[in-house]
Enzyme design. Sequence first.
Site, PDB file in Angstrom:
ATOM      1  N   THR A   4      17.394  17.036  12.296  1.00 21.56           N
ATOM      2  CA  THR A   4      18.801  17.444  12.455  1.00 21.56           C
ATOM      3  C   THR A   4      19.711  16.627  11.544  1.00 21.56           C
ATOM      4  OG1 THR A   4      18.444  16.326  14.566  1.00 21.56           O
ATOM      5  CG2 THR A   4      19.555  18.435  14.652  1.00 21.56           C
ATOM      6  N   SER A  43       3.989   2.862   8.784  1.00 28.59           N
ATOM      7  CA  SER A  43       3.291   2.102   7.770  1.00 28.59           C
ATOM      8  C   SER A  43       4.362   1.491   6.851  1.00 28.59           C
ATOM      9  CB  SER A  43       2.404   3.077   6.992  1.00 28.59           C
ATOM     10  OG  SER A  43       1.284   2.442   6.495  1.00 28.59           O
ATOM     11  N   GLU A  99      18.936   7.114   9.408  1.00 30.06           N
ATOM     12  CA  GLU A  99      18.306   8.315   9.975  1.00 30.06           C
ATOM     13  C   GLU A  99      17.956   8.078  11.438  1.00 30.06           C
ATOM     14  OE1 GLU A  99      17.971  11.309  10.490  1.00 30.06           O
ATOM     15  OE2 GLU A  99      16.896  12.003   8.702  1.00 30.06           O
ATOM     16  N   ASP A 123      -0.181  -7.541   1.195  1.00 33.40           N
ATOM     17  CA  ASP A 123       0.299  -6.153   1.295  1.00 33.40           C
ATOM     18  C   ASP A 123       1.796  -6.159   1.577  1.00 33.40           C
ATOM     19  OD1 ASP A 123       0.471  -3.457   1.525  1.00 33.40           O
ATOM     20  OD2 ASP A 123      -0.677  -3.294   3.400  1.00 33.40           O
ATOM     21  N   HIS A 136       0.813  -1.211   0.000  1.00 29.49           N
ATOM     22  CA  HIS A 136       0.000   0.000   0.000  1.00 29.49           C
ATOM     23  C   HIS A 136       0.851   1.268   0.000  1.00 29.49           C
ATOM     24  CE1 HIS A 136       0.537  -0.101   4.462  1.00 29.49           C
ATOM     25  NE2 HIS A 136       0.491   1.197   4.312  1.00 29.49           N
ATOM     26  N   ASP A 165      23.118  13.558  13.104  1.00 24.87           N
ATOM     27  CA  ASP A 165      22.491  13.192  14.371  1.00 24.87           C
ATOM     28  C   ASP A 165      23.561  12.963  15.427  1.00 24.87           C
ATOM     29  OD1 ASP A 165      19.815  13.204  13.531  1.00 24.87           O
ATOM     30  OD2 ASP A 165      20.040  11.226  12.644  1.00 24.87           O
TER      31      ASP A 165
HETATM   32  C1  LIG Z   1      15.652  16.613  17.014  1.00 25.86           C
HETATM   33  O1  LIG Z   1      16.119  17.761  16.343  1.00 25.86           O
HETATM   34  C2  LIG Z   1      15.446  18.970  16.692  1.00 25.86           C
HETATM   35  C3  LIG Z   1      15.986  20.086  15.819  1.00 25.86           C
HETATM   36  O2  LIG Z   1      17.384  20.202  15.955  1.00 25.86           O
HETATM   37  C4  LIG Z   1      15.617  19.233  18.181  1.00 25.86           C
HETATM   38  O3  LIG Z   1      14.887  20.398  18.538  1.00 25.86           O
HETATM   39  C5  LIG Z   1      15.114  18.042  18.969  1.00 25.86           C
HETATM   40  O4  LIG Z   1      15.348  18.255  20.341  1.00 25.86           O
HETATM   41  C6  LIG Z   1      15.818  16.776  18.512  1.00 25.86           C
HETATM   42  N1  LIG Z   1      15.271  15.647  19.252  1.00 25.86           N
HETATM   43  C7  LIG Z   1      16.022  14.889  20.055  1.00 25.86           C
HETATM   44  C8  LIG Z   1      15.307  13.824  20.821  1.00 25.86           C
HETATM   45  O5  LIG Z   1      17.217  15.030  20.157  1.00 25.86           O
END
Ligand SMILES: *[C@@H]1O[C@H](CO)[C@@H](O)[C@H](O)[C@H]1NC(C)=O
Length: 391
Positions: free
Chosen positions: A196, A337, A191, A239, A170, A199
Amino acid sequence: MMLLLWLTILGCAINNAAAQSGNVRCEAKSSKESGLCIPIRECPYFFDILNGGQPTPAQRQQLADSQCGVVNERQALVERILICCPDSKRSIQGTPARSAEAQTEAGNVLPSSNGSCGWVFADRIYGGTATKLDEFPWMALLQYKKPNNKFGFHCGGALINSRYVLTAGHCLANSQVSQLGWQLNSVRLGEWNTSTAPDCVTELGSGKRTCAPAHLDIEVEQRIIHELYVADSRDRLHDIALLRLKRTVSYTDYVHPICLPLANDMRNRDYEGYAMDIAGWGVTENGTPSSVKLTTTVDVWELERCQQKYRAYPINLNSSQMCAGGNGKMDTCQGDSGGPLMLRTHEGMQEIYFAVGVTSFGPNPCGQQDWPGVYTRVGYFINWIQQKLQP
Ligand SMILES: *[C@@H]1O[C@H](CO)[C@@H](O)[C@H](O)[C@H]1NC(C)=O
Ligand SMILES: *[C@@H]1O[C@H](CO)[C@@H](O)[C@H](O)[C@H]1NC(C)=O
């Protein structure tokens, strides 16, 4: 069972707060060995003693001395025990050393569970429902291009080898998506926080900052939807779909495939009563509610009970599907999903994840008490998957 109960009760008495704060240093009572207070499942040394059936009195004492807390939100009893896993025992023993740039296999080969798929890191810690930076490194986000030249994530998936992502039919054949003029553009891997880049996380205790390499956006070379999937059907039978990526991905700590239930017994099992993990950003056709990858646990329902619930709608489920969740804790909202329903199991001393389901549909709005989510049962489609893979 007796032993588990006894450990859990003891745990409550010792320290319930440790469960809340995540990465906590601890010291075993008698040996004074220091370690990390983590779920017992993530400490192979103690988990194997517990699983061995008949611990000796000395081992029982050692388990009791080392328990450092209890997590209440996990459902299976064994999931709740936190153990002070000594630093000296936290390295993985008896398994081949794991290097970040593990060998990738050809596109038509599925990695075996004693090879390079489904790995869990020994140091993994749960902190609430947000995942660790390198947790569930097979999670994929499907990125769609919209007519206004904007991009959006509207489905999830799971990397199953160096070239293919498993997702739901789907996500690719859906009149809502095609009427809006959305085109699947690429797959995002590696990701964690979609707001951000790169990360990074800072450890609570030490203040140490760790950053993941930049995420990958890889174009899709081929979309393979199950031939028997009927777009917009109520029942969403078959699916399931595969995406062939334009290029082979290299494995890192943040990009890594999940195992599929290839062995006959795993393939045919219905997993009723099992606790499963789901993870993701909660993406659906309607958007991405979380910027950070989340995880939670859901229980698999008896299929018959689930069929009865959905029959009135009228939705007819069969054994190529499975149902999980619906205990009203918004649990089904935290998966994506098209994302995987994951079984966490053990292979020797190593913990391994298998994708046993693909998120198909659920109650709307999600997370309603007594309404489980419906998943495509991956075991039923292993032959189909294997037939579609190309080198
Ligand atoms: C994810 O990124 C945003 C933007 O930089 C930030 O405000 C937010 O606290 C971040 N989340 C975590 C759990 O780090
Ligand atoms: C489920 O139903 C579909 C459609 O009727 C059928 O093609 C499929 O074989 C059934 N699967 C099982 C396991 O009964």
